[in-house]
Design a protein around this motif. Structure first.
Motif, PDB file in Angstrom:
ATOM      1  N   PHE A  14      38.893  36.467  39.270  1.00 14.49           N
ATOM      2  CA  PHE A  14      38.860  35.865  37.936  1.00 14.49           C
ATOM      3  C   PHE A  14      39.442  36.811  36.888  1.00 14.49           C
ATOM      4  O   PHE A  14      40.247  36.406  36.026  1.00 14.49           O
ATOM      5  CB  PHE A  14      37.423  35.488  37.590  1.00 14.49           C
ATOM      6  N   LEU A  15      39.046  38.090  36.950  1.00 15.16           N
ATOM      7  CA  LEU A  15      39.575  39.069  35.999  1.00 15.16           C
ATOM      8  C   LEU A  15      41.076  39.265  36.176  1.00 15.16           C
ATOM      9  O   LEU A  15      41.809  39.445  35.190  1.00 15.16           O
ATOM     10  CB  LEU A  15      38.847  40.399  36.170  1.00 15.16           C
ATOM     11  N   MET A  16      41.558  39.199  37.409  1.00 17.61           N
ATOM     12  CA  MET A  16      42.988  39.338  37.651  1.00 17.61           C
ATOM     13  C   MET A  16      43.749  38.160  37.052  1.00 17.61           C
ATOM     14  O   MET A  16      44.819  38.332  36.451  1.00 17.61           O
ATOM     15  CB  MET A  16      43.257  39.434  39.146  1.00 17.61           C
ATOM     16  N   ILE A  17      43.191  36.931  37.187  1.00 13.60           N
ATOM     17  CA  ILE A  17      43.836  35.745  36.614  1.00 13.60           C
ATOM     18  C   ILE A  17      43.895  35.849  35.096  1.00 13.60           C
ATOM     19  O   ILE A  17      44.917  35.538  34.468  1.00 13.60           O
ATOM     20  CB  ILE A  17      43.082  34.479  37.060  1.00 13.60           C
ATOM     21  N   VAL A  18      42.771  36.302  34.486  1.00 15.46           N
ATOM     22  CA  VAL A  18      42.752  36.450  33.031  1.00 15.46           C
ATOM     23  C   VAL A  18      43.774  37.493  32.594  1.00 15.46           C
ATOM     24  O   VAL A  18      44.511  37.306  31.606  1.00 15.46           O
ATOM     25  CB  VAL A  18      41.333  36.846  32.560  1.00 15.46           C
TER      26      VAL A  18
END
Length: 289
Positions: free
Chosen positions: A264-268
């Protein structure tokens, strides 16, 4: 290079002065004795008793004095090396180095909500589950011993014989065996069960089973009583099994959630980079100013 030579000369002069100061054997003994007392006092400061109790509950055979000395020595050594490095490189002292030294002390603090304190709490919970599991195994072995058809081993000898098969309650069982011989079985069982906390889920049941069984003179009556209490022992084993796997399940859930959070943090992060890239390409348009 000149600053390295200056530091080397300073350390050499200090070391030479120390050798002259403790040149005689009597002075050396007094100096080493004072140094040892100060070193021990540094590690035996206030609050170390609580830390020692935490380490003991966590199943770690480490003294609180060594942990305290390691914490402050690591921070002091880091500051010393950074100051020497800045002096050699002609760089001014950075406040960031002092912040890192304080961070070392904070991370290694045994407080409950800090990393090292959380690790001790996790080890404590793990040790508690293992110790309860060994306690259940002990009462199972005791049940099988008393239900033997061709005689059973006396309580003191039985505790001493089974102690070597356990890790967390080994010393307690050896003490239980010695007390049973010296002070009597009843007082030994009371002393053994008093080592567990008052809110322990099943230590009172084990106390009652042991006291009632060892207080019966008729072996047939004692065997019948143990058969009746078998349901309680089975329930204790089942609850301990569920508790153990619930603990493992919580850890597994945390491990399984980590990749999802990282994804999720990578997508953000990619989305933010993509937005900044578009903004850079349309730098001349007022809408993106």
């Amino acid at each position: 290079m000149d600053r390295i030579l200056v530091l080397t000369a300073i350390f050499g002069v200090v070391y030479l002065a120390l050798l002259v100061f403790v040149s005689s054997s009597s002075k050396q003994e007094r100096y080493l004795q004072r140094l040892g007392i100060r070193w021990n006092n540094l590690g035996n400061g206030k609050g170390n008793e609580q830390l020692q109790q935490l380490l003991h509950n966590s199943g770690l055979s480490i003294s609180a004095r060594k942990v305290t000395l390691f914490r402050y020595s690591a921070a002091f050594l880091y500051i010393t090396l950074q100051v020497m490095g800045d002096y050699i490189r002609h760089n001014p002292f950075s406040g960031y180095d002092l912040f890192v030294a304080c961070l070392i002390l904070v991370i290694t603090s045994p407080s409950r909500f800090l990393p090292f304190g959380w690790l001790l709490a996790w080890f404590h919970q793990k040790t508690k589950i293992q110790k309860d599991g060994e306690l259940i195994s002990f009462i199972r072995l005791y049940e099988n011993n008393r239900l033997r058809r061709h005689g059973y081993v006396q309580f003191g000898a039985f505790c001493a014989g089974t102690a070597e098969h356990f890790q967390y309650i080994r010393q307690d069982l050896y003490e239980l065996s010695e007390r049973a011989i010296d002070e009597g079985v009843e007082r030994a069982i009371e002393a053994f069960c008093s080592k567990f906390p008052d809110n322990h889920p099943f230590i009172n049941d084990i106390r009652s089973i042991l006291l009632a069984t060892e207080g019966m003179d008729d072996d047939t009556e004692a065997a019948g009583y143990l058969r009746e209490q078998g349901k309680i022992i089975s329930k204790i084993s089942s609850d301990q099994y569920l508790k153990k796997w619930s603990f493992i399940g919580d850890i597994s859930s945390i491990i399984n959630v980590i990749p999802s959070i990282a994804t999720f943090l990578m997508i953000v992060s990619l989305a933010m980079q993509y937005i900044m890239l578009i903004k850079g390409n349309f730098n001349g348009i007022a809408l993106f100013q």
